[in-house]
Design an enzyme around this catalytic site. Sequence first.
Site, PDB file in Angstrom:
ATOM      1  N   LYS A 281       8.032  11.031   5.107  1.00  0.00           N
ATOM      2  CA  LYS A 281       6.679  10.649   5.479  1.00  0.00           C
ATOM      3  C   LYS A 281       6.352  11.230   6.858  1.00  0.00           C
ATOM      4  CE  LYS A 281       3.762   6.722   4.308  1.00  0.00           C
ATOM      5  NZ  LYS A 281       3.689   5.299   3.980  1.00  0.00           N
TER       6      LYS A 281
ATOM      7  N   GLU B 245       1.508  -8.924  -4.784  1.00  0.00           N
ATOM      8  CA  GLU B 245       0.650 -10.045  -4.423  1.00  0.00           C
ATOM      9  C   GLU B 245       0.776 -11.211  -5.397  1.00  0.00           C
ATOM     10  OE1 GLU B 245      -1.063  -6.358  -2.624  1.00  0.00           O
ATOM     11  OE2 GLU B 245      -0.336  -6.910  -4.628  1.00  0.00           O
TER      12      GLU B 245
ATOM     13  N   ARG C  27      -5.700  -9.432  -6.954  1.00  0.00           N
ATOM     14  CA  ARG C  27      -4.595  -9.214  -7.873  1.00  0.00           C
ATOM     15  C   ARG C  27      -3.843 -10.505  -8.204  1.00  0.00           C
ATOM     16  NH1 ARG C  27      -1.852  -3.503  -6.338  1.00  0.00           N
ATOM     17  NH2 ARG C  27      -1.762  -3.427  -8.587  1.00  0.00           N
TER      18      ARG C  27
END
Length: 621
Positions: A281, A366, A394
Amino acid sequence: MLENIRSSSDLKKLNNEELAELCGEIRSELIRTVSANGGHLASNLGIVELTVALHRVYNTPEDKIIFDVGHQSYVHKMVTGRFSRFGSLRTHNGISGFPKKAESEYDCFETGHASTAISAATGFARARDYRNERHHVVAVVGDGAMTGGMCYEALNDAGNLKTQLTVILNDNEMSIAPNVGALSSYLTHLRISAGWQSAKKRVRRITDIPLIGKTLYRIIHGFKKVIKSLVLRNSDIGFFEALGFQYFGPIDGHDISSLEETLKQVRTYSVPCVVHVLTKKGYGYEQAEKRPEAFHGTPPFYIETGDRMKEPQVRSSGHQMADRLSEMASSDPRIVAITAAMPLGTGLDHFAEKYPDRLIDVGIAEEHAATMAAGLAAGGMRPYFAVYASFFQRCYDQMIHDVCMQHLPVVFLLDRSGIGGEDGQTHHGVFDYASLLPVPGMTVLSPCDADELCDMLSWTIRQDGPVAIRYGKDGTRVQFPQERAPFECGKWNIPVHGNDLVLLAAGSMLRVSLQVADLLNEKGLSAETVNCSSIKPLDENYLKGLRENVPVFTLEEHMVTGGFGQYVAEKARELGVRTPDWCFGINDKFIQHGSHSLLMEDAGLSAAQIAERILHILGRK
């Protein structure tokens, strides 16, 4: 070179030297544009070579590539005919920071929330088979998204499908924050599997054998599964292959040649495949490599140092919330904080500094977080789940079934509520009232600013049922014309008294309503401005005191349907008092991306627009 890349076919014409030059140009453009506009930098720097390789091997847009989460699609946009518009990234009426079907035929599916791509790809693969078509379907999934349970539902189904479908596992060892959980440990084990890595190097040396080397290598490469079984323990490859996938990897995600070689082989398979790609990353930009979490989603910054161009004048609401929660936790050992891979975004990194053992990061999960919070509450703890309002969508069922039906003291802290800004329609938190208000026993609060948010937080520990508090990112204090009254659940306060009309403002709209009152005052109208921070329960006593001849208007940064205004109207009818003359909110449309002020204008919610509309309704203009 980027100026000449308008489609995937243009990429296929380049040699290795040109590809290296192109990747360098892409990184420079990523850094230049995101430094000016803000956006998701680190993840896109890490996926440059992989994106280029995918478009060189596959015949897009006929072949379908679906990016999960979608914020890693900047490179994809650049090489599919949108380089000339890339400077408009995330700006009003510019190109989106996520895949958008309206932008390009190369964006076959829109993704803005994590863990959805494998499910979508499985649907594409089934549609292709039903229609007797022959194209390939590829899902590019970050390892962070693999902490979400929906991925496993999709993998379980897709592996049983026994048709062509490729999952690219883009493994950079983190999502938004460093990854957590058992899968992260499993992938780490795969990365460092010395037996497999050394075996691959030995097999590659075969190509040095004169005359027969390359042919022999291809033969051995075709029997990759056999080689793996000899050098890897069963557990190393068993997870994906037990689900019905052929496993390839780990592969260096910054080596285009290795990527293309593997992807070309994968294209020949008619069964589901997983390609495990290792990327870094922030690759190619030192500041992002050092601080990948800070450069996941970044505001504009100085390229030389990586420092933000404009440091926030005040701390975000989330960070102020976390500081107050830390104070509460110092005297109440029952308090725990929960995040779904967003400790920095929600401000809970401040809480973790003082109570690292009492911050629970469940990854991008979630639904699990909500039910786990219910279990914590049932077990005698006091859980506070901080989550973006758009991501809270969600865990709708878990909120109702696991928390509210049992009347458990779980506090949902809905950050980034209202119109979110440059991330666009997938990130606007404008549906939560509609999901929360119908649920029996749920208390719904919406502070006007971070000060009131902290007061609400202190109140929550004194009650024993579920609570949802929705608030925006901006931590700026609202300047009351007079001393503000302390927060009291079920009671509204009145910053400005007036006789000609009433403005009932929910949460963030109090700031706007004060501006509206000033504009109306210039026209000779005295507007009473009410801070309606207690959404459910409403202040019934105030509603009962409404005068029949005084117009009433509600203001909210939420959809009109199912929102605060309609809730007030229903309660007013029930009480037999005057119902609102107009409910200001977001009409039946999705809001695009851009600055908050411009998007408020798009929604008709600027102070000037509201004042003008009120004057028109009252026949004063």
